[in-house]
Design an enzyme around this catalytic site. Structure first.
Site, PDB file in Angstrom:
ATOM      1  CG  HIS A  55     -11.222   2.610  -4.390  1.00 59.94           C
ATOM      2  ND1 HIS A  55     -10.622   1.392  -4.131  1.00 59.94           N
ATOM      3  CD2 HIS A  55     -10.638   3.056  -5.546  1.00 59.94           C
ATOM      4  CE1 HIS A  55      -9.726   1.126  -5.064  1.00 59.94           C
ATOM      5  NE2 HIS A  55      -9.718   2.119  -5.936  1.00 59.94           N
ATOM      6  CG  HIS A  57     -10.633   4.352  -8.928  1.00 56.51           C
ATOM      7  ND1 HIS A  57      -9.356   4.589  -8.478  1.00 56.51           N
ATOM      8  CD2 HIS A  57     -11.194   5.589  -9.089  1.00 56.51           C
ATOM      9  CE1 HIS A  57      -9.142   5.885  -8.371  1.00 56.51           C
ATOM     10  NE2 HIS A  57     -10.246   6.512  -8.728  1.00 56.51           N
ATOM     11  CG  ASP A  59      -8.899  -0.632 -11.203  1.00 57.86           C
ATOM     12  OD1 ASP A  59      -9.547   0.271 -10.661  1.00 57.86           O
ATOM     13  OD2 ASP A  59      -7.669  -0.777 -11.052  1.00 57.86           O
ATOM     14  CG  HIS A  60     -10.621  -1.577  -6.995  1.00 60.90           C
ATOM     15  ND1 HIS A  60      -9.904  -2.243  -6.022  1.00 60.90           N
ATOM     16  CD2 HIS A  60      -9.709  -0.902  -7.735  1.00 60.90           C
ATOM     17  CE1 HIS A  60      -8.619  -1.972  -6.162  1.00 60.90           C
ATOM     18  NE2 HIS A  60      -8.480  -1.157  -7.197  1.00 60.90           N
ATOM     19  CG  HIS A 113      -6.444   5.663  -4.682  1.00 63.56           C
ATOM     20  ND1 HIS A 113      -5.499   5.857  -5.664  1.00 63.56           N
ATOM     21  CD2 HIS A 113      -7.319   4.751  -5.171  1.00 63.56           C
ATOM     22  CE1 HIS A 113      -5.780   5.089  -6.698  1.00 63.56           C
ATOM     23  NE2 HIS A 113      -6.901   4.416  -6.433  1.00 63.56           N
ATOM     24  CG  ASP A 132      -6.125   0.669  -5.683  1.00 62.47           C
ATOM     25  OD1 ASP A 132      -5.862  -0.530  -5.446  1.00 62.47           O
ATOM     26  OD2 ASP A 132      -6.537   1.067  -6.788  1.00 62.47           O
ATOM     27  CG  HIS A 170      -3.459  -2.379  -8.419  1.00 64.36           C
ATOM     28  ND1 HIS A 170      -3.845  -2.547  -9.737  1.00 64.36           N
ATOM     29  CD2 HIS A 170      -4.390  -1.574  -7.856  1.00 64.36           C
ATOM     30  CE1 HIS A 170      -4.965  -1.866  -9.950  1.00 64.36           C
ATOM     31  NE2 HIS A 170      -5.304  -1.259  -8.829  1.00 64.36           N
TER      32      HIS A 170
END
Length: 254
Positions: A55, A57, A59-60, A113, A132, A170
């Site tokens: 996805h 975001h 932090d990915h 998400h 996530d 995570h």
């Protein structure tokens, strides 16, 4: 035969290096941060050629551009989020099967998400890379929803074999477990999982992977259609979507 190398990144993220030991092909599942991935690849003597993105975001995906300075990479990711990610070479849709090494990755729709979130399932060595969408003892925060679509995605994951190894984006097991215990305080499997996770953390080890079979017994978000979960939230259980939405709201406020 496949090896999965789990690399801590940022504060709570995991980067995953997927290695086919038969063909030597190497891929990454998401790219949260370049330095730990580069260090791990150097130590392991691995050269990734693909990144499978779950996805959009930051932090990915923030590690993609700097990693491309070191490796010749083909970036795969959800077609629905191609504009947000902006770095995809191959846009994939749920239901697609992707070749990797001498195996195959099935692409599974797991929206909620984020609106276009996908998960990857390694068929030949049952392994779920959930990003996530699903965590051990929890699920991703429902940023884009709606709850019926997120619940449908989790049910798709729940249909995978119990022996499936679960890798998530995570390290949230203990915090998720604290909430899950408020929903199922007498769930023996849940209490055992929390104890196991605490021991793993105390010994400096990650709590992942775990098995999907264990999650089916312990994760309240995979059991929103069970009457006990609904009753814990003051609902009658007649509408699993409403139960799931209430469960996610309760976790947000926990």
């Amino acid at each position: 035969m496949f090896k999965i190398h789990q690399i801590p990144a940022l504060e709570t993220n995991f980067a995953l290096i997927l290695e086919c030991t038969t063909t030597g092909e190497v891929a990454l599942i998401d790219a949260p941060d370049a330095p730990p991935i580069l260090n791990a690849c150097k130590e392991l003597g691995l050269t990734p050629s693909k990144i499978f993105v779950t996805h959009h975001h930051w932090d990915h995906v923030d590690g993609i551009a700097p990693l491309r300075e070191h490796f010749d990479l083909t970036i795969y990711g959800p077609k629905a989020e191609a504009e947000q990610i902006g770095q995809l070479d191959i846009e994939v849709e749920p239901g697609t099967t992707l070749e990797f090494g001498n195996g195959h990755l099935n692409v599974i729709a797991t929206p909620g998400h984020t609106f276009g979130h996908i998960a990857y399932f390694l068929v030949e060595q049952p392994t779920l890379f959930a990003g996530d969408a699903l965590f051990s003892l929890g699920c991703g925060r429902m940023f884009d929803g709606p709850p019926d679509q997120m619940w449908a995605g989790l049910k798709r994951l729940r249909e995978l074999p119990d022996a499936t190894q679960l890798y998530c984006g995570h390290e949230y097991t203990l915090s998720n477990g604290a909430f899950a215990q408020t929903i199922g305080p007498t769930n023996k499997a849940l209490l055992a999982r929390i104890e196991q996770a605490q021991t793993q953390i105390d010994n400096g080890r990650p709590t992942l992977p775990t098995t999907l079979g264990n999650e089916k017994l312990t994760n309240p978000f995979l059991r929103a259609d069970q009457i006990g979960i609904a009753q814990a939230l003051g609902l009658d259980g007649s509408n699993p979507v409403a139960t799931f939405a209430a469960l996610r709201k309760a976790k947000d406020q926990f």
